[in-house]
Design a protein around this motif. Structure first.
Motif, mmCIF file in Angstrom:
data_model
loop_
_atom_site.group_PDB
_atom_site.id
_atom_site.type_symbol
_atom_site.label_atom_id
_atom_site.label_comp_id
_atom_site.label_asym_id
_atom_site.label_seq_id
_atom_site.Cartn_x
_atom_site.Cartn_y
_atom_site.Cartn_z
ATOM 1 N N CYS A 19 0.744 -1.236 0.057
ATOM 2 C CA CYS A 19 -0.117 0.070 0.029
ATOM 3 C C CYS A 19 0.701 1.078 -0.038
ATOM 4 O O CYS A 19 0.383 2.201 -0.505
ATOM 5 C CB CYS A 19 -0.967 0.016 1.189
ATOM 6 N N SER A 20 2.084 1.300 0.764
ATOM 7 C CA SER A 20 2.988 2.163 0.415
ATOM 8 C C SER A 20 2.338 3.814 0.544
ATOM 9 O O SER A 20 2.445 4.203 -0.695
ATOM 10 C CB SER A 20 3.952 2.286 -0.495
ATOM 11 N N GLY A 21 1.725 4.210 1.375
ATOM 12 C CA GLY A 21 1.401 5.423 1.598
ATOM 13 C C GLY A 21 -0.280 5.806 1.466
ATOM 14 O O GLY A 21 -0.861 6.565 1.478
ATOM 15 N N LEU A 22 -0.937 4.444 1.111
ATOM 16 C CA LEU A 22 -2.290 4.502 0.804
ATOM 17 C C LEU A 22 -2.982 4.101 2.069
ATOM 18 O O LEU A 22 -2.677 3.274 2.969
ATOM 19 C CB LEU A 22 -2.839 3.667 -0.266
ATOM 20 N N LYS A 23 -4.006 4.794 2.253
ATOM 21 C CA LYS A 23 -5.230 4.291 3.719
ATOM 22 C C LYS A 23 -5.842 3.116 3.224
ATOM 23 O O LYS A 23 -5.886 2.334 4.095
ATOM 24 C CB LYS A 23 -6.009 5.528 3.955
ATOM 25 N N TYR A 24 -6.518 3.339 1.780
ATOM 26 C CA TYR A 24 -7.111 2.158 1.659
ATOM 27 C C TYR A 24 -6.558 1.292 0.298
ATOM 28 O O TYR A 24 -5.515 1.629 -0.183
ATOM 29 C CB TYR A 24 -8.535 2.928 1.138
ATOM 30 N N LYS A 25 -7.006 -0.070 0.490
ATOM 31 C CA LYS A 25 -6.376 -0.917 -0.541
ATOM 32 C C LYS A 25 -7.110 -0.729 -1.956
ATOM 33 O O LYS A 25 -8.316 -0.487 -1.742
ATOM 34 C CB LYS A 25 -6.840 -2.320 -0.024
ATOM 35 N N THR A 26 -6.290 -0.723 -2.947
ATOM 36 C CA THR A 26 -6.525 -0.581 -4.156
ATOM 37 C C THR A 26 -6.003 -1.537 -4.964
ATOM 38 O O THR A 26 -5.595 -2.633 -4.449
ATOM 39 C CB THR A 26 -6.152 0.804 -4.903
ATOM 40 N N LEU A 27 -6.286 -1.460 -6.342
ATOM 41 C CA LEU A 27 -5.637 -2.481 -7.347
ATOM 42 C C LEU A 27 -3.932 -2.565 -6.919
ATOM 43 O O LEU A 27 -3.543 -1.306 -6.948
ATOM 44 C CB LEU A 27 -6.198 -2.384 -8.710
ATOM 45 N N SER A 28 -3.402 -3.566 -7.240
ATOM 46 C CA SER A 28 -2.091 -3.976 -7.181
ATOM 47 C C SER A 28 -1.589 -3.407 -8.491
ATOM 48 O O SER A 28 -2.205 -3.129 -9.587
ATOM 49 C CB SER A 28 -1.358 -5.176 -7.210
ATOM 50 N N TYR A 29 -0.200 -3.059 -8.678
ATOM 51 C CA TYR A 29 0.191 -2.626 -9.884
ATOM 52 C C TYR A 29 0.228 -3.815 -11.131
ATOM 53 O O TYR A 29 -0.024 -3.176 -12.218
ATOM 54 C CB TYR A 29 1.805 -2.216 -9.661
ATOM 55 N N ARG A 30 0.311 -4.826 -10.515
ATOM 56 C CA ARG A 30 0.052 -5.824 -11.640
ATOM 57 C C ARG A 30 -1.188 -5.788 -12.011
ATOM 58 O O ARG A 30 -1.307 -5.853 -13.252
ATOM 59 C CB ARG A 30 0.416 -7.329 -10.877
ATOM 60 N N GLU A 31 -2.388 -5.738 -11.310
ATOM 61 C CA GLU A 31 -3.614 -5.919 -11.734
ATOM 62 C C GLU A 31 -3.888 -4.516 -12.701
ATOM 63 O O GLU A 31 -4.714 -4.779 -13.766
ATOM 64 C CB GLU A 31 -4.565 -5.937 -10.709
#
Length: 160
Positions: free
Chosen positions: A112-124
């Motif tokens: 997540c590196s700096g993100l509060k909420y989970k998002t798509l991965s770089y791969r996705e």
């Protein structure tokens, strides 16, 4: 490592969805189509509505935003959309998928590196955008850096 201005920008971008939900008083789904963020929600009868953001400029809608907090949220939405327009299309899309579009699931992993909420991965995101992961990562990093350089003094967080 993100600077304080970059962290501020990422936090504001992650709040985009919650600002819209507060104004519309309902859960929404975001999508990215033809360079634009699309807002969708479902009515009680099950019908899916694609919300026209331009209707927010109409007097009827703005009259409903009499509460100061909602007016501030609307101003923040407009500011975020202005920021995004400063970026090239693919950078904007990568930032949308990596930072803006989330389901409010808290993220505590290293990815997540700096993100509060989970998002798509770089791969996705790379699969979705038909790019390699490194290119997506570069688009996101350079996009946030570009926004940090371009935001006006007023938009910057207070200095400690």
């Amino acid at each position: 490592m993100l600077t304080s201005t970059q962290n501020y920008i990422v936090r504001e971008l992650q709040r985009y969805k919650s600002y819209w939900q507060a104004i519309l008083k309902r859960k929404i789904h975001l999508d990215f189509v033809n360079g634009e963020i699309i807002i969708q929600f479902t009515l009680k009868n099950g019908a899916v509505v694609i919300f026209n953001k331009n209707s927010m400029h109409s007097p009827e809608i703005l009259d409903e935003l009499t509460i100061e907090k909602k007016r501030r949220m609307w101003n923040k939405i407009r500011r975020i959309e202005y920021w995004l327009q400063l970026l090239p299309l693919r950078q904007r899309e990568a930032i949308f998928w990596r930072v803006i579009n989330h389901d409010f699931e808290l993220c505590n992993s290293v990815e997540c590196s700096g993100l509060k909420y989970k998002t798509l991965s770089y791969r996705e995101i790379a699969q979705k955008m038909d790019l390699n992961e490194k290119t997506v990562w570069t688009y996101v990093q350079e996009g946030v850096e570009k926004l940090a350089e371009k935001v006006s003094y007023i938009d910057k967080p207070p200095q400690k």
